[in-house]
Design a protein around this motif. Sequence first.
Motif, PDB file in Angstrom:
ATOM      1  N   HIS A   1       0.825  -1.207   0.000  1.00 35.52           N
ATOM      2  CA  HIS A   1       0.000   0.000   0.000  1.00 35.52           C
ATOM      3  C   HIS A   1       0.863   1.263   0.000  1.00 35.52           C
ATOM      4  CE1 HIS A   1      -3.777  -2.215   1.740  1.00 35.52           C
ATOM      5  NE2 HIS A   1      -3.556  -2.463   0.461  1.00 35.52           N
TER       6      HIS A   1
ATOM      7  N   GLU B   1      -1.367  -1.690  -8.633  1.00 37.86           N
ATOM      8  CA  GLU B   1      -2.478  -2.614  -8.391  1.00 37.86           C
ATOM      9  C   GLU B   1      -2.966  -2.550  -6.949  1.00 37.86           C
ATOM     10  OE1 GLU B   1      -1.321  -6.134 -11.624  1.00 37.86           O
ATOM     11  OE2 GLU B   1      -1.120  -6.495  -9.480  1.00 37.86           O
TER      12      GLU B   1
ATOM     13  N   ASP C   1      -3.973  -0.450  -4.577  1.00 38.83           N
ATOM     14  CA  ASP C   1      -4.631   0.754  -4.080  1.00 38.83           C
ATOM     15  C   ASP C   1      -5.234   0.451  -2.708  1.00 38.83           C
ATOM     16  OD1 ASP C   1      -6.157   2.983  -3.539  1.00 38.83           O
ATOM     17  OD2 ASP C   1      -7.110   3.061  -5.513  1.00 38.83           O
TER      18      ASP C   1
ATOM     19  N   LEU D   1      -9.008  -0.234  -2.234  1.00 42.34           N
ATOM     20  CA  LEU D   1      -9.649  -1.414  -2.801  1.00 42.34           C
ATOM     21  C   LEU D   1      -9.524  -2.600  -1.849  1.00 42.34           C
ATOM     22  CD1 LEU D   1      -8.329  -1.164  -6.478  1.00 42.34           C
ATOM     23  CD2 LEU D   1     -10.531  -0.375  -5.587  1.00 42.34           C
TER      24      LEU D   1
ATOM     25  N   GLN E   1      -9.599  -5.754  -2.755  1.00 39.02           N
ATOM     26  CA  GLN E   1      -8.714  -6.710  -3.420  1.00 39.02           C
ATOM     27  C   GLN E   1      -7.921  -5.974  -4.501  1.00 39.02           C
ATOM     28  OE1 GLN E   1      -8.187  -9.916  -2.708  1.00 39.02           O
ATOM     29  NE2 GLN E   1      -9.670  -9.863  -1.005  1.00 39.02           N
TER      30      GLN E   1
ATOM     31  N   LYS F   1      -6.220  -5.056  -8.005  1.00 36.59           N
ATOM     32  CA  LYS F   1      -6.577  -5.292  -9.405  1.00 36.59           C
ATOM     33  C   LYS F   1      -5.527  -6.186 -10.051  1.00 36.59           C
ATOM     34  CE  LYS F   1     -10.205  -2.543  -9.684  1.00 36.59           C
ATOM     35  NZ  LYS F   1     -11.553  -3.013 -10.056  1.00 36.59           N
TER      36      LYS F   1
END
Length: 784
Positions: A192, A227, A229, A232, A234, A236
């Motif tokens: 992250h 990917e 983020d 989110l 999960q 991407k």
Amino acid sequence: MSDTRRRVKVYTLNEDRQWDDRGTGHVSSTYVEELKGMSLLVRAESDGSLLLESKINPNTAYQKQQDTLIVWSEAENYDLALSFQEKAGCDEIWEKICQVQGKDPSVEVTQDLIDESEEERFEEMPETSHLIDLPTCELNKLEEIADLVTSVLSSPIRREKLALALENEGYIKKLLQLFQACENLENTEGLHHLYEIIRGILFLNKATLFEVMFSDECIMDVVGCLEYDPALAQPKRHREFLTKTAKFKEVIPITDSELRQKIHQTYRVQYIQDIILPTPSVFEENFLSTLTSFIFFNKVEIVSMLQEDEKFLSEVFAQLTDEATDDDKRRELVNFFKEFCAFSQTLQPQNRDAFFKTLAKLGILPALEIVMGMDDLQVRSAATDIFSYLVEFSPSMVREFVMQEAQQSDDDILLINVVIEQMICDTDPELGGAVQLMGLLRTLIDPENMLATTNKTEKSEFLNFFYNHCMHVLTAPLLTNTSEDKCEKDFFLKHYRYSWSFVCTPSHSHSHSTPSSSISQDNIVGSNKNNTICPDNYQTAQLLALILELLTFCVEHHTYHIKNYIMNKDLLRRVLVLMNSKHTFLALCALRFMRRIIGLKDEFYNRYITKGNLFEPVINALLDNGTRYNLLNSAVIELFEFIRVEDIKSLTAHIVENFYKALESIEYVQTFKGLKTKYEQEKDRQNQKLNSVPSILRSNRFRRDAKALEEDEEMWFNEDEEEEGKVVVAPAEKSKPEDDFPDNYEKFMETKKGSLVGLVDYPDDEEEDEEEETSPRKRPRLGS
């Protein structure tokens, strides 16, 4: 000037943050007296005109990007860029700029854009602090690094210092190594933080950092960081898409490794900008301007490199037109050309002209005929997009091709007829493809973009071609759906290679029963409402509305040709059958068609309408509408109001003499009483004139030989009309089985009588009110 080192393209950034090409020329640095300083001058290579005159301001921040770009801002919303053909020329001009500003040419930005408070603060700092101290690139420092990157985004000078530090220490590659370690350890918190770091580095808006991040070695790890983020649940799977789903297909092997790498890079960077990065806020929209420029100049370079490869395009076209090429291969070739044409929009105008002329010379138009006839929907869609690029570039080029083609091919396989068939056979319930194709057809038949030279008149030649070879294809669905028997439908299905499954059959038709208060049958010539056919299928109605829109355009712009066609085909009578449709929008389209004809105030049209009793379906529609106050009612009233205001005497007399008894009870408007008044006034004037004529002449005052009338009309069909050119359109070809109309106006008026209608334009957002409403105007319900 032959020095290619100084050859540049001038670009300006528009309001949509897209770069506009202002032309190609040669740049020089010289003292300009009017500007009182050293300036950059660019003169066009075509005519020597001045493309750019810009003073090198000591306080302006100039940026050097990708070794061949110099970018700067001259005002708050006015950015400029010079793209050099050669790196050496860029270096020379960069040295001149740095010399004026007293900077070392090794820098890539000459000034920092800061506000006064920042300037005062950093003036007090010692020179040794020109770089930001970066934390050690370790897993336990990721949060500290993320906070640092995020904190500098609000300060232009700190962004520059951080970018320089990242570049000098090779920091990005170290960060990407940590990313691989975090993924292996499934360290979600670290991933992250890396998302925030990489996103922040992108927002630094530095071309030198992009070159590192978007290199083959690093770009997939950059995508991997993005990917994760934190917002989110999960991550991407962007890398999975780019490596497994998105496949790079070389329709013809590309031997240039630099070109192949540039294509891969451009696709991936475009994916990052469009898919991965969130839509920037108002305050962030300038953060990615350099990324947009990076993609733009990559596309320019790709198109230029492909154009310069002499063998590549020739080989592509050879396979595209080869009958032995299988469908899958041809599909790939068509998709390649679609992308190629899209990329070409980045070229400057003269290069774009050369690009499309090259495609035309290689045979793109005959190739499109092949692929537009394929069953694959995606291929046809791609072919339509390519065709739209060609029509937008040069309608005349397309028209010239189809007219030459007509001398060697049957009507059925002409390119324009293929386009019309695709429009007719669109399977989309909303007819999205048909709408696009109709727009292209309208461009092709628009006289406003047709050329007129001393040797030939494109307007006359092309319209002769279109009405002789294409109009019967365009109107076939209309004639089929308004026929009183199935012969035309059978012909249509027999002669066209696509089945038109939604053609309305008699069993689907309906007709409104005429109310007892409607026009008496004694006053209607040839009324046959129970036998008329009108399409109830929504998709059919939409298609007929599109065709009517195109025909209405023809009435406005093709004075002679469409007049000839309407009268030979008795087309208005057939169109007015659609007034019986349950789809009000289609009835309004038919009404609009008639309204355009009446709006021309042409006496030949007026005689055609009155002799054919073509107001009857319009008045029936008005009376059938009853007391409802809706768009149909307003459109019909406007039609008659136009006739009254413009004082079209022949139509006024016809309406009053044949229909006034049915209309006199309508008192919520004064239109019909006004028509009656006009009629009576004209009748009084004629009587006064008649009384003033000697009795010996009076008996012959209104008498004309029937043969003389017929000769007058024959003269019209054979006369030249100056605005349409000198070539006269012959009546529609009688060899067509569906042409069941007599050869001239007089004859078909003896054999054709019936019912039908036409509309005025209203705002698009005005809704049709099908429900009965109470109106402030007192409206009678027409009863027995």
